[in-house]
Design an enzyme around this catalytic site. Structure first.
Site, PDB file in Angstrom:
ATOM      1  N   SER A 155       0.858  11.045  -2.366  1.00 53.53           N
ATOM      2  CA  SER A 155      -0.133  11.225  -3.439  1.00 53.53           C
ATOM      3  C   SER A 155       0.518  11.859  -4.667  1.00 53.53           C
ATOM      4  O   SER A 155       0.225  11.504  -5.810  1.00 53.53           O
ATOM      5  CB  SER A 155      -1.267  12.130  -2.951  1.00 53.53           C
ATOM      6  OG  SER A 155      -2.040  11.460  -1.993  1.00 53.53           O
ATOM      7  N   ARG A 266      -5.026  -1.581  -7.547  1.00 56.95           N
ATOM      8  CA  ARG A 266      -6.230  -1.038  -6.888  1.00 56.95           C
ATOM      9  C   ARG A 266      -7.372  -2.058  -6.897  1.00 56.95           C
ATOM     10  O   ARG A 266      -8.233  -2.020  -6.021  1.00 56.95           O
ATOM     11  CB  ARG A 266      -6.614   0.301  -7.546  1.00 56.95           C
ATOM     12  CG  ARG A 266      -5.623   1.378  -7.131  1.00 56.95           C
ATOM     13  CD  ARG A 266      -5.670   2.656  -7.939  1.00 56.95           C
ATOM     14  NE  ARG A 266      -4.573   3.523  -7.491  1.00 56.95           N
ATOM     15  CZ  ARG A 266      -4.079   4.547  -8.172  1.00 56.95           C
ATOM     16  NH1 ARG A 266      -4.594   4.869  -9.344  1.00 56.95           N
ATOM     17  NH2 ARG A 266      -3.087   5.267  -7.681  1.00 56.95           N
ATOM     18  N   GLY A 362     -21.872  -3.820  20.173  1.00 62.81           N
ATOM     19  CA  GLY A 362     -21.895  -3.094  21.447  1.00 62.81           C
ATOM     20  C   GLY A 362     -20.569  -3.215  22.180  1.00 62.81           C
ATOM     21  O   GLY A 362     -19.499  -3.144  21.560  1.00 62.81           O
ATOM     22  N   GLU A 386      -2.136   2.668  -2.004  1.00 62.58           N
ATOM     23  CA  GLU A 386      -2.368   2.534  -3.461  1.00 62.58           C
ATOM     24  C   GLU A 386      -3.313   3.626  -3.983  1.00 62.58           C
ATOM     25  O   GLU A 386      -4.120   3.409  -4.892  1.00 62.58           O
ATOM     26  CB  GLU A 386      -2.824   1.116  -3.803  1.00 62.58           C
ATOM     27  CG  GLU A 386      -1.727   0.127  -3.422  1.00 62.58           C
ATOM     28  CD  GLU A 386      -1.744  -1.190  -4.131  1.00 62.58           C
ATOM     29  OE1 GLU A 386      -2.335  -1.291  -5.208  1.00 62.58           O
ATOM     30  OE2 GLU A 386      -1.107  -2.116  -3.601  1.00 62.58           O
ATOM     31  N   SER A 389      -8.530   7.921  -1.150  1.00 65.23           N
ATOM     32  CA  SER A 389      -9.860   8.091  -1.773  1.00 65.23           C
ATOM     33  C   SER A 389      -9.883   9.366  -2.619  1.00 65.23           C
ATOM     34  O   SER A 389     -10.537   9.421  -3.677  1.00 65.23           O
ATOM     35  CB  SER A 389     -10.941   8.173  -0.692  1.00 65.23           C
ATOM     36  OG  SER A 389     -11.044   6.927  -0.048  1.00 65.23           O
TER      37      SER A 389
HETATM   38  N1  CAA Z   1      -1.842   4.434 -17.024  1.00 64.92           N
HETATM   39  C1  CAA Z   1      -0.852   4.877 -17.829  1.00 64.92           C
HETATM   40  N2  CAA Z   1      -0.323   6.096 -17.757  1.00 64.92           N
HETATM   41  C2  CAA Z   1      -0.822   6.939 -16.833  1.00 64.92           C
HETATM   42  C3  CAA Z   1      -1.861   6.558 -15.966  1.00 64.92           C
HETATM   43  C4  CAA Z   1      -2.372   5.251 -16.085  1.00 64.92           C
HETATM   44  N3  CAA Z   1      -3.347   4.772 -15.276  1.00 64.92           N
HETATM   45  N4  CAA Z   1      -2.138   7.614 -15.146  1.00 64.92           N
HETATM   46  C5  CAA Z   1      -1.305   8.629 -15.506  1.00 64.92           C
HETATM   47  N5  CAA Z   1      -0.522   8.205 -16.514  1.00 64.92           N
HETATM   48  C6  CAA Z   1       0.509   8.960 -17.209  1.00 64.92           C
HETATM   49  C7  CAA Z   1      -0.067  10.207 -17.890  1.00 64.92           C
HETATM   50  O1  CAA Z   1      -0.569   9.906 -19.169  1.00 64.92           O
HETATM   51  C8  CAA Z   1       1.138  11.115 -17.928  1.00 64.92           C
HETATM   52  O2  CAA Z   1       1.987  10.760 -18.986  1.00 64.92           O
HETATM   53  P1  CAA Z   1       2.191  11.754 -20.281  1.00 64.92           P
HETATM   54  O3  CAA Z   1       2.478  13.122 -19.734  1.00 64.92           O
HETATM   55  O4  CAA Z   1       3.332  11.133 -20.990  1.00 64.92           O
HETATM   56  O5  CAA Z   1       0.901  11.681 -21.021  1.00 64.92           O
HETATM   57  C9  CAA Z   1       1.887  10.749 -16.664  1.00 64.92           C
HETATM   58  O6  CAA Z   1       1.449   9.469 -16.267  1.00 64.92           O
HETATM   59  C10 CAA Z   1       1.663  11.744 -15.546  1.00 64.92           C
HETATM   60  O7  CAA Z   1       0.293  11.769 -15.291  1.00 64.92           O
HETATM   61  P2  CAA Z   1      -0.421  13.046 -14.676  1.00 64.92           P
HETATM   62  O8  CAA Z   1      -0.040  14.264 -15.455  1.00 64.92           O
HETATM   63  O9  CAA Z   1      -1.861  12.704 -14.555  1.00 64.92           O
HETATM   64  O10 CAA Z   1       0.310  13.147 -13.254  1.00 64.92           O
HETATM   65  P3  CAA Z   1      -0.114  13.918 -11.931  1.00 64.92           P
HETATM   66  O11 CAA Z   1       1.129  14.334 -11.269  1.00 64.92           O
HETATM   67  O12 CAA Z   1      -1.148  14.930 -12.227  1.00 64.92           O
HETATM   68  O13 CAA Z   1      -0.801  12.799 -10.985  1.00 64.92           O
HETATM   69  C11 CAA Z   1      -1.762  10.844 -10.055  1.00 64.92           C
HETATM   70  C12 CAA Z   1      -1.158  11.557 -11.286  1.00 64.92           C
HETATM   71  C13 CAA Z   1      -2.926  10.031 -10.595  1.00 64.92           C
HETATM   72  C14 CAA Z   1      -2.275  11.784  -8.991  1.00 64.92           C
HETATM   73  C15 CAA Z   1      -0.639   9.944  -9.523  1.00 64.92           C
HETATM   74  O14 CAA Z   1       0.414  10.713  -9.016  1.00 64.92           O
HETATM   75  C16 CAA Z   1      -1.121   8.970  -8.461  1.00 64.92           C
HETATM   76  O15 CAA Z   1      -1.727   7.928  -8.789  1.00 64.92           O
HETATM   77  N6  CAA Z   1      -0.799   9.243  -7.177  1.00 64.92           N
HETATM   78  C17 CAA Z   1      -1.062   8.299  -6.099  1.00 64.92           C
HETATM   79  C18 CAA Z   1       0.135   7.421  -5.906  1.00 64.92           C
HETATM   80  C19 CAA Z   1      -0.206   6.130  -5.242  1.00 64.92           C
HETATM   81  O16 CAA Z   1      -1.214   5.485  -5.548  1.00 64.92           O
HETATM   82  N7  CAA Z   1       0.686   5.666  -4.375  1.00 64.92           N
HETATM   83  C20 CAA Z   1       0.525   4.383  -3.758  1.00 64.92           C
HETATM   84  C21 CAA Z   1       1.853   3.874  -3.310  1.00 64.92           C
HETATM   85  S1  CAA Z   1       2.086   2.159  -3.564  1.00 64.92           S
HETATM   86  C22 CAA Z   1       1.346   1.373  -2.256  1.00 64.92           C
HETATM   87  O17 CAA Z   1       0.635   1.931  -1.487  1.00 64.92           O
HETATM   88  C23 CAA Z   1       1.629  -0.077  -2.207  1.00 64.92           C
HETATM   89  C24 CAA Z   1       1.468  -0.730  -0.896  1.00 64.92           C
HETATM   90  O18 CAA Z   1       2.397  -0.824  -0.157  1.00 64.92           O
HETATM   91  C25 CAA Z   1       0.188  -1.351  -0.531  1.00 64.92           C
END
Ligand code: CAA
Length: 403
Positions: A155, A266, A362, A386, A389
């Site tokens: 995450s 997603r 069942g 991805e 929740s």
């Molecule tokens: N679009 C563009 N940029 C984005 C964005 C988006 N949707 N979301 C965040 N950013 C940017 C932010 O603007 C920020 O950039 P700046 O500092 O330059 O403005 C940068 O990304 C960092 O963002 P945050 O400060 O919000 O970062 P965070 O550490 O607080 O966390 C998070 C962000 C949303 C929790 C992210 O880490 C996340 O989505 N985590 C989950 C990861 C995930 O989904 N993994 C799935 C693995 S792939 C997979 O599962 C594939 C498979 O095999 C099926």
């Protein structure tokens, strides 16, 4: 028609008034219906036979994935000039739902290839990268993988330990990626790695890595609860030399790239969850029309009928959210919040619906021939990959509270 009177503003209806057609359109086009039917036919004829055995034996549906490529399902939204089918994201939702009703192990291959790998390359890759990597991926001749998660970065995706050190004409890639879908079967991977630790998430790059690069090592295959026919491995990179021209976008764009790609991904996983839920629901409806208890078909018992009503309502909610996110994407509008909402609702619905489907069946629900126990196991991962929740709630809450 509006009219002002002494006492205020009134709506005046002329005698010839005809109710206006709403601009908001819930109708599918003929093309949408055709792709939906094609996916349904493919799933029933090619994926259904052997789906239980593949799950038991953890066997990847290689032949079926090859056929999905020939039919255009592996590059569904890619421009035909790069070998894709040129469909919209709404078609993608419809096709993903149909494939996932029958075989979620096959649909995750489709989802990762389409919305993480192909879309990422088409949207942000250079023309050379598109010609070299996107074309065979979109044609389904090969398929791809997306490497973000690590043993200590799930995450918390910014905490990348995999490093891509700048060596002039190439990056030297070292590290381990975990839970990689298509880890052993894919040929082309988009790998997220840290180049400059000091810059934090702004020092991360996305690199195109191919399986034949020296130092690319396929690690352990995961023995999973669900989507057992899909191929999930850890991958190790040991001094892999990745040419500079394989970097996607500008230096430091890798984390934003991953986030942008995941917003679209997603929608794919939400549609997969939707399909798992609707597959379990459809099986529950059929079963409840056949199975008798206390002298009547079980659908005539309110205990069952209400379960079916709840399933149908929640699935419709999930479907509308998936289609809304896809519509926003198709119209170049911001869809990050909508895709997280779709994934959150669809995956929770998949879990709830499949648990209830087992209950409706069942004792039969608890055994493999009736498919719903597999769907229940498959549903779980949609709440995890991805973005869990909880992460979807992070994305949604940050978005609604940003102003
Ligand atoms: N679009 C563009 N940029 C984005 C964005 C988006 N949707 N979301 C965040 N950013 C940017 C932010 O603007 C920020 O950039 P700046 O500092 O330059 O403005 C940068 O990304 C960092 O963002 P945050 O400060 O919000 O970062 P965070 O550490 O607080 O966390 C998070 C962000 C949303 C929790 C992210 O880490 C996340 O989505 N985590 C989950 C990861 C995930 O989904 N993994 C799935 C693995 S792939 C997979 O599962 C594939 C498979 O095999 C099926």
């Amino acid at each position: 028609m509006l009219e002002f009177t002494k006492s205020g503003l009134y709506l005046k209806f002329a005698a010839h008034y005809k109710r206006k057609k709403s601009v908001m359109n819930f109708e599918f086009t003929e093309e949408h219906l055709m792709i939906q039917q094609a996916a349904r036919d493919f799933a029933e004829t090619e994926l259904l036979p052997g789906v239980i055995e593949r799950d038991n034996e953890q066997r990847f549906p290689m032949e079926q994935v090859r056929k999905m490529g020939e039919l255009g399902f592996m590059g569904l939204m890619v421009d035909p000039k790069y070998g894709g089918a040129g469909m919209d994201a709404v078609s993608y939702v419809l096709a993903m739902e149909e494939i996932s009703k029958i075989d979620a192990s096959a649909s995750v291959v489709m989802s990762v290839n389409n919305s993480l790998v192909c879309w990422g390359l088409e949207e942000y890759g250079s023309e050379e990268q598109k010609q070299k990597f996107l074309v065979p991926l979109a044609q389904g001749k090969i398929h791809g993988g997306f490497c973000l998660s690590e043993p200590e970065a799930g995450s918390d995706a910014t905490s990348q330990r995999t490093t891509a050190i700048d060596k002039g004409d190439h990056y030297l890639l070292n590290g381990t990626k975990n839970w990689i879908t298509n880890g052993n079967t894919a040929d082309t991977f988009l790998v997220i790695a840290q180049t400059d630790v000091e810059k934090g998430h702004r020092g991360i790059n996305a690199l195109i890595v191919t399986k034949d690069m020296p130092g690319f090592v396929v690690g352990k295959k995961e023995d999973k609860l669900g989507i057992r026919g899909s191929d999930t491995h850890s991958l190790m990179f040991q001094d892999v030399k990745v040419p500079k021209e394989n970097r996607i976008g500008a230096d430091g764009f890798g984390f934003k790239f991953a986030m942008k790609v995941l917003s679209g991904g997603r929608i794919g996983i939400a549609s997969q969850a939707l399909g798992i839920a609707s597959g379990a629901y459809e099986r529950s409806v059929s079963y409840s029309k056949e199975r008798k208890a206390f002298g009547t078909e079980i659908m005539n018992h309110q205990a069952i009928a209400f379960k079916l009503a709840d399933m149908a309502t929640e699935i419709e909610m999930a479907r509308l959210l998936c289609l809304k996110a896809a519509w926003l994407k198709d119209n170049d509008l911001d869809y990050a919040r909508a895709s997280s909402m779709a994934k959150l609702v669809a995956s929770e619905t998949a879990m709830k619906t499949t648990v209830e489907a087992v209950q409706v069946h069942g004792g039969y629900g608890f055994v493999k021939e009736y498919h719903v126990e597999r769907l229940m196991r498959d549903a779980k991962i949609t709440q995890i990959y991805e973005g869990t929740s909880e992460i979807q709630r992070v994305v949604i809450s940050r978005d609604i509270l940003k102003d």
